[in-house]
Structure formats: C-alpha cells, structure tokens
Design a protein around this motif. Structure first.
Motif, PDB file in Angstrom:
ATOM      1  N   MET A   1       0.830  -1.187   0.000  1.00 44.78           N
ATOM      2  CA  MET A   1       0.000   0.000   0.000  1.00 44.78           C
ATOM      3  C   MET A   1       0.874   1.250   0.000  1.00 44.78           C
ATOM      4  O   MET A   1       1.865   1.337   0.728  1.00 44.78           O
ATOM      5  N   ILE A   2       0.520   2.206  -0.819  1.00 43.52           N
ATOM      6  CA  ILE A   2       1.256   3.460  -0.883  1.00 43.52           C
ATOM      7  C   ILE A   2       0.549   4.462   0.030  1.00 43.52           C
ATOM      8  O   ILE A   2      -0.642   4.738  -0.140  1.00 43.52           O
ATOM      9  N   PRO A   3       1.255   5.026   1.006  1.00 47.64           N
ATOM     10  CA  PRO A   3       0.604   5.971   1.920  1.00 47.64           C
ATOM     11  C   PRO A   3       0.324   7.299   1.227  1.00 47.64           C
ATOM     12  O   PRO A   3       0.797   7.574   0.117  1.00 47.64           O
ATOM     13  N   ASP A   4      -0.422   8.147   1.908  1.00 40.57           N
ATOM     14  CA  ASP A   4      -0.712   9.477   1.378  1.00 40.57           C
ATOM     15  C   ASP A   4       0.412  10.462   1.658  1.00 40.57           C
ATOM     16  O   ASP A   4       0.613  11.413   0.893  1.00 40.57           O
ATOM     17  N   VAL A   5       1.131  10.246   2.766  1.00 45.44           N
ATOM     18  CA  VAL A   5       2.196  11.168   3.151  1.00 45.44           C
ATOM     19  C   VAL A   5       3.475  10.380   3.409  1.00 45.44           C
ATOM     20  O   VAL A   5       3.447   9.164   3.609  1.00 45.44           O
ATOM     21  N   MET A   6       4.590  11.097   3.425  1.00 49.26           N
ATOM     22  CA  MET A   6       5.896  10.455   3.589  1.00 49.26           C
ATOM     23  C   MET A   6       6.813  11.359   4.404  1.00 49.26           C
ATOM     24  O   MET A   6       6.606  12.577   4.510  1.00 49.26           O
ATOM     25  N   ARG A   7       7.859  10.723   4.961  1.00 50.00           N
ATOM     26  CA  ARG A   7       8.927  11.489   5.598  1.00 50.00           C
ATOM     27  C   ARG A   7       9.859  12.045   4.519  1.00 50.00           C
ATOM     28  O   ARG A   7      10.116  11.386   3.514  1.00 50.00           O
TER      29      ARG A   7
ATOM     30  N   LYS B   1      15.746  20.225   7.401  1.00 46.91           N
ATOM     31  CA  LYS B   1      14.865  19.824   8.497  1.00 46.91           C
ATOM     32  C   LYS B   1      13.945  18.686   8.058  1.00 46.91           C
ATOM     33  O   LYS B   1      13.460  18.678   6.914  1.00 46.91           O
ATOM     34  N   PRO B   2      13.669  17.727   8.966  1.00 48.13           N
ATOM     35  CA  PRO B   2      12.671  16.699   8.661  1.00 48.13           C
ATOM     36  C   PRO B   2      11.309  17.328   8.430  1.00 48.13           C
ATOM     37  O   PRO B   2      10.950  18.337   9.047  1.00 48.13           O
ATOM     38  N   ALA B   3      10.544  16.747   7.513  1.00 44.63           N
ATOM     39  CA  ALA B   3       9.223  17.276   7.164  1.00 44.63           C
ATOM     40  C   ALA B   3       8.331  16.123   6.729  1.00 44.63           C
ATOM     41  O   ALA B   3       8.799  15.007   6.480  1.00 44.63           O
ATOM     42  N   THR B   4       7.059  16.414   6.656  1.00 43.06           N
ATOM     43  CA  THR B   4       6.087  15.478   6.098  1.00 43.06           C
ATOM     44  C   THR B   4       5.548  16.075   4.811  1.00 43.06           C
ATOM     45  O   THR B   4       5.152  17.247   4.781  1.00 43.06           O
ATOM     46  N   ARG B   5       5.562  15.279   3.759  1.00 39.18           N
ATOM     47  CA  ARG B   5       5.128  15.739   2.446  1.00 39.18           C
ATOM     48  C   ARG B   5       4.131  14.735   1.860  1.00 39.18           C
ATOM     49  O   ARG B   5       4.182  13.540   2.172  1.00 39.18           O
ATOM     50  N   PRO B   6       3.257  15.191   0.942  1.00 36.05           N
ATOM     51  CA  PRO B   6       2.424  14.232   0.212  1.00 36.05           C
ATOM     52  C   PRO B   6       3.293  13.330  -0.657  1.00 36.05           C
ATOM     53  O   PRO B   6       4.312  13.771  -1.208  1.00 36.05           O
ATOM     54  N   VAL B   7       2.919  12.087  -0.773  1.00 37.99           N
ATOM     55  CA  VAL B   7       3.628  11.176  -1.665  1.00 37.99           C
ATOM     56  C   VAL B   7       3.357  11.602  -3.098  1.00 37.99           C
ATOM     57  O   VAL B   7       2.198  11.793  -3.492  1.00 37.99           O
ATOM     58  N   PRO B   8       4.393  11.799  -3.909  1.00 33.20           N
ATOM     59  CA  PRO B   8       4.161  12.222  -5.298  1.00 33.20           C
ATOM     60  C   PRO B   8       3.494  11.122  -6.108  1.00 33.20           C
ATOM     61  O   PRO B   8       3.553   9.930  -5.749  1.00 33.20           O
TER      62      PRO B   8
ATOM     63  N   GLY C   1      15.973   1.781  -4.774  1.00 32.18           N
ATOM     64  CA  GLY C   1      14.755   1.354  -4.083  1.00 32.18           C
ATOM     65  C   GLY C   1      13.916   0.431  -4.931  1.00 32.18           C
ATOM     66  O   GLY C   1      14.428  -0.227  -5.846  1.00 32.18           O
ATOM     67  N   THR C   2      12.636   0.412  -4.639  1.00 28.49           N
ATOM     68  CA  THR C   2      11.694  -0.494  -5.282  1.00 28.49           C
ATOM     69  C   THR C   2      10.641   0.306  -6.029  1.00 28.49           C
ATOM     70  O   THR C   2      10.127   1.307  -5.508  1.00 28.49           O
ATOM     71  N   VAL C   3      10.322  -0.130  -7.237  1.00 29.11           N
ATOM     72  CA  VAL C   3       9.258   0.528  -7.995  1.00 29.11           C
ATOM     73  C   VAL C   3       7.930   0.275  -7.283  1.00 29.11           C
ATOM     74  O   VAL C   3       7.488  -0.872  -7.152  1.00 29.11           O
ATOM     75  N   ALA C   4       7.317   1.367  -6.806  1.00 21.68           N
ATOM     76  CA  ALA C   4       6.055   1.251  -6.060  1.00 21.68           C
ATOM     77  C   ALA C   4       4.839   1.438  -6.955  1.00 21.68           C
ATOM     78  O   ALA C   4       3.753   0.926  -6.657  1.00 21.68           O
TER      79      ALA C   4
END
Length: 329
Positions: free
Chosen positions: A1-7, A21-28, A72-75
């Motif tokens: 499952m692909i989440p809506d947001v990511m680190r 800085k660490p942030a939370t972004r929408p998954v592209p 990485g892995t193709v999601a």
C-alpha cells in the motif's frame, strides 16, 4: 500500500546545513512516462549542498527537495511505462526529491541494480556514473593508452572517473590534498599527486602531457590545466569550486590544437539523460558487475541526519560517496 504522506528532509531556507529539516510531504504521483520509487538509499552530492545554499535552483518542474540519485523499489508506474513493473529493484538519476521515502522520476532514467550489488552500493552509482561517462568517455573521448588526469580524485566523481578510465585502458593521474586521500587514489590504480606538495603541471609534463583532463575546480586551475595538456589534448570542465573565471592565452589553444569543453548534467533534457542511461546499461554496467568498477562508500547517515551528511561533504574530508539510509536494504 502506498501511503498518502511520507517522511522527507527539506530546505527550509537558503543557508548552512542546519536549514535541512525533517518534514512530512504528500507522496508524489507518477505521471506519464514516470515511475514512483520507494526509496531505500539516497546519495549526497555537491549539487545538493549548492542547492541548500541557494546557489543551484532545481530545474522547472523538479521537486524542491534535494537528492539527485537513489535506489529502491518501484512502487507504482505511470501511464506509458512498459520497461518496469511494480516490485522491480532499481537505482535512478533524479531531477530532485531523493531525500524522501518516495520519489518520482522518468522511467528511462532508472537502471537495474547491477548483479552483485546491494541497494546501498547501487544508490551511489547514478549521479557519478552519468556525469563521468558522459564527460570522460562521450564528450572527452578517452581512449585506451591515453594519459588522463582527474582533479578531486578522492571524491565520488573522482573515484568513479579513476575506475572507468582504468577499466578502459588509460593511464590515470589524480590530485588530492592529503596522504590518506592519495593512498586511496593509489589503491584504485591512479598515480596520486598531493597538490599541497607537488605541482600537477610538472608531473604531467614529465609524462608527456595529459590527453584528457576532467576538472571540477576551475579558477586558477584552468590555465594550469592548459599547460598540463599534451598537444591536441582535451579539457572537460564539470564544476567550478575555485570559481568560473580565469585568464587564458588562447594562442596556446590554437597553436596546440586543444579542446576546452564542459557540461552540467541536471539541466539536460530527459531524452539526453535517457540516452546516457542506455549507454551505461550496455557499457558500464558490465564493468560494475565484473568488479572492475565499484562504489566507494565514505559514510552513511540516517535520512534525519542529512545535515550531518552535508557537514561531512563540506569538510572535504570524505573519500568516496556519502549516503543517506531511508529504508535500507
């Protein structure tokens, strides 16, 4: 499952390493001709540092997040993609966005993981491999038996350039600024020049002059490079850590039939980068799989310690690549 947001790690303002800085972004979302990669490892490169300092803006349409390579892995795959399927392991050249758990890129800019490499070592390849091959082999025309000089020999670019040139049958010299770095260069098969103690111009002139020089220093190295070249030699510029300006006697370039050229990778078209990727797949990847060319890793940091990774880069103490672990593997 692909989440809506990511680190992710973002540049909060132009400045020193602390602005990362660490942030939370929408998954592209993968667009036409793109793939979405679940990132395992990301490479840290000098252009990331320049972007963070406000000196190297991402091209139009690219992510504002730093990071020009990953593995990485193709999601997920976007419309029109036939080369990859979900679950494939890849490493990829990125227009930006690698400092995150997910990133999109053109499908044709991804490459399979070379046999025998793990995801960390594969993530260290794309930026240096695309840059070195396109400038040393394609643009610079390096041939077996030629004399090749690379400045910054202990950097990621330098260590890759030494190995590729050696694998192609060239005699290699490389500059560095410490005994430890020179020892690392020598282990890769180059003749090391400690620029704090030796004059690279004299060293190359004694050998007959360099047929090809790869330079990322610029500044006062530019006229010195001209002196170090053999007749009909080629100088390829890829960066200007010492500045982009120099005074040159162009009569020497004309009389000795020299070629002065250069390029930057990031602004090139998607089609141009896809062409380089195809060449790497057929010509460089077999050298990697044979062990003739390998990743040289200096240090690894968690994604959240990207600022420390940048400090390591800016210290110029590293030998080889600096890596960020996102999900590992």
């Amino acid at each position: 499952m692909i989440p809506d947001v990511m680190r992710a790690v973002e540049i909060t303002a132009p400045g020193a390493a602390d602005v990362l800085k660490p942030a939370t972004r929408p998954v592209p979302v993968a667009g036409h001709g793109q793939i979405l990669i679940r990132v395992a490892w990301a490479g840290v490169n000098r252009p990331d540092v320049l972007q963070r300092a406000g000196l190297y803006a991402p091209p139009p349409g690219a992510s504002d997040l730093p990071g020009l390579e990953c593995s990485g892995t193709v999601a997920a795959i976007g419309p029109g993609v036939t080369r990859w399927k979900t679950g494939d392991k890849v490493c990829a050249l990125l227009p930006g966005g690698g400092y995150a758990e997910y990133v999109t890129c053109p499908a044709d800019h991804a490459l399979p993981i070379p046999r025998g490499l793990d995801l960390r070592d594969a993530a260290a390849l794309p930026e240096t491999a695309f840059t070195v091959w396109s400038n040393v082999v394609t643009r610079g025309g390096l041939q077996a038996g030629e004399r090749f000089l690379v400045h910054g020999g202990s950097s990621g670019i330098g260590t890759m350039a030494i190995q590729i040139a050696r694998a192609l049958g060239a005699r290699v010299w490389a500059t560095a600024g410490s005994d430890d770095k020179c020892a690392a260069i020598a282990r890769l098969g180059a003749e090391a020049i400690n620029y704090r103690e030796q004059d690279f111009v004299s060293a190359l002139q004694k050998a007959g002059g360099a047929n090809l020089i790869l330079d990322m220093v610029g500044g006062d190295y530019i006229p010195r490079n001209i002196k170090a070249l053999s007749d009909e030699g080629r100088l390829v510029m890829i960066a200007f850590l010492g500045g982009p300006k120099a005074e040159l006697n162009f009569a020497q370039i004309m009389m000795r039939r020299l070629v002065v050229t250069g390029s930057t990778l990031r602004p090139q078209s998607d089609a141009a980068k896809a062409g380089i990727a195809d060449t790497l797949r057929t010509r460089l990847w077999p050298l990697v799989e044979s062990g003739a060319v390998r990743s040289l890793i200096d240090s690894c940091y968690p994604l959240t310690d990207a600022a420390e990774a940048h400090r390591r880069m800016e210290s110029s103490g590293h030998i080889g690549k600096i890596m960020l672990e996102v999900a590992g593997g």
